[in-house]
Enzyme design. Structure first.
Site, PDB file in Angstrom:
ATOM      1  N   LYS A 185       0.838  -1.198   0.000  1.00 21.46           N
ATOM      2  CA  LYS A 185       0.000   0.000   0.000  1.00 21.46           C
ATOM      3  C   LYS A 185       0.876   1.253   0.000  1.00 21.46           C
ATOM      4  CE  LYS A 185      -1.771  -1.598   3.712  1.00 21.46           C
ATOM      5  NZ  LYS A 185      -2.538  -1.870   4.953  1.00 21.46           N
ATOM      6  N   GLY A 219      -7.514   3.992  10.999  1.00 22.88           N
ATOM      7  CA  GLY A 219      -8.221   2.798  10.561  1.00 22.88           C
ATOM      8  C   GLY A 219      -8.183   2.523   9.080  1.00 22.88           C
ATOM      9  N   THR A 220      -7.409   3.305   8.323  1.00 27.17           N
ATOM     10  CA  THR A 220      -7.381   3.137   6.867  1.00 27.17           C
ATOM     11  C   THR A 220      -6.943   1.737   6.461  1.00 27.17           C
ATOM     12  OG1 THR A 220      -6.870   5.483   6.583  1.00 27.17           O
ATOM     13  CG2 THR A 220      -6.430   4.031   4.721  1.00 27.17           C
ATOM     14  N   GLY A 221      -5.799   1.292   7.005  1.00 29.97           N
ATOM     15  CA  GLY A 221      -5.270  -0.014   6.613  1.00 29.97           C
ATOM     16  C   GLY A 221      -6.187  -1.154   7.004  1.00 29.97           C
ATOM     17  N   CYS A 222      -6.762  -1.069   8.209  1.00 27.35           N
ATOM     18  CA  CYS A 222      -7.704  -2.105   8.656  1.00 27.35           C
ATOM     19  C   CYS A 222      -8.899  -2.186   7.712  1.00 27.35           C
ATOM     20  CB  CYS A 222      -8.185  -1.802  10.079  1.00 27.35           C
ATOM     21  SG  CYS A 222      -6.910  -1.873  11.347  1.00 27.35           S
ATOM     22  N   THR A 274      -7.515   9.781   9.217  1.00 26.30           N
ATOM     23  CA  THR A 274      -7.231   8.554   8.474  1.00 26.30           C
ATOM     24  C   THR A 274      -7.062   7.346   9.396  1.00 26.30           C
ATOM     25  OG1 THR A 274      -4.866   9.115   8.509  1.00 26.30           O
ATOM     26  CG2 THR A 274      -6.138   9.789   6.557  1.00 26.30           C
TER      27      THR A 274
END
Length: 273
Positions: free
Chosen positions: A179, A213-216, A211
């Protein structure tokens, strides 16, 4: 009599976020927003808000095993997503049970450090994750800092990202999504590699501090689409569109870095947005 309906099922294995923006809470929201019924296994608990994480409490191994056996023993799970696993012991028991139950469509998000700088994966757990969990994964989804830590290298541009994705793929997973939210030369551009084909997944850079929690959300949405029958690249692209919109609708709540809006399609007042 009302006839019951069936829906695809996806499982999140991760840590609780008392602030609700990431972890199990974020995974459940993202999975449900992408058309599946979300199951969950909690491996640790945090005392957390938008400014800091003050405590992390791992759950006992027997409790984690019991949760995993309970959900796999009853439900026809279509995909699994792992998030913050915290310790080597938790990584080990998770991998052990996933092997036992032949978990389908495993998406591993190697969560390591919070946006507030707290270490979320203990140092001795990194090698355990690479050796025991990555070989089970259909997809591993590191961001740039996570990939740098996994490989001990610097990643600044798309060429570096390609090399890093290939190196992570050699650890045994079927595909890698590196990512690019932290990629200096091409922000918000991701690199997907399945061992044979490279795909650049472009994105829109949105200037916002909200932002959390974006990756989760991204990895959970991928798992949801896999559970619904999408192929891997279709799932990645659908999840990318979803998480970009969730960032665009980010929530200015708390006194720090607010979360993405997982349920932006519904709206906080119950109406559309």
């Amino acid at each position: 009599m009302i006839s019951a309906r069936t829906v695809p099922l996806a499982l999140a294995i991760a840590t609780s976020d008392s602030g609700g923006g990431a972890g199990i809470q974020g995974d459940i929201k993202a999975m449900e927003a992408n058309g599946v019924f979300a199951l969950s296994v909690v491996v640790a608990v945090t005392a957390q808000n938008t400014t800091s994480i003050s405590q992390i409490h791992p759950l006992p191994r027997a409790v984690i095993e019991a949760q995993l056996d309970a959900v796999f023993g009853d439900f026809a799970i279509g995909a699994v997503k792992t998030g913050m696993l915290y310790s080597a012991d938790i990584v080990h028991v998770t991998a052990e049970r996933l092997r036992k139950w032949s978990a389908p469509h495993l998406v591993v998000d190697p969560v390591m450090v919070s946006k507030t700088g707290t270490m979320l994966l203990q140092p001795d757990a990194v090698d355990v994750m690479k050796r025991q969990l990555f070989p089970l994964a259909d997809l591993v989804t590191p961001n740039v800092p996570e990939a740098e830590r996994l490989l001990g290298t610097r990643i600044t541009d798309l060429e570096d990202a390609r090399g890093a994705a290939a190196a992570i793929h050699r650890l045994g997973c079927r595909a890698v999504l590196l990512k690019g939210g932290h990629l200096a030369a091409s922000p918000a551009t991701d690199v997907f590699y399945d061992g044979a084909t490279w795909t650049v997944v472009p994105g829109e850079w949105i200037e916002t501090s909200h932002t959390h929690g974006t990756g989760c959300a991204y990895a959970a949405a991928i798992a949801a689409h896999l559970a619904r029958g999408a192929d891997m690249l279709e799932a990645v692209r659908a999840a990318k569109q979803y998480v970009t919109a969730a960032i665009r609708h980010g929530l200015a709540i708390g006194h720090g870095r607010g979360p993405v809006h997982h349920l932006y399609r519904v709206g906080t007042d119950g109406g559309g947005t």
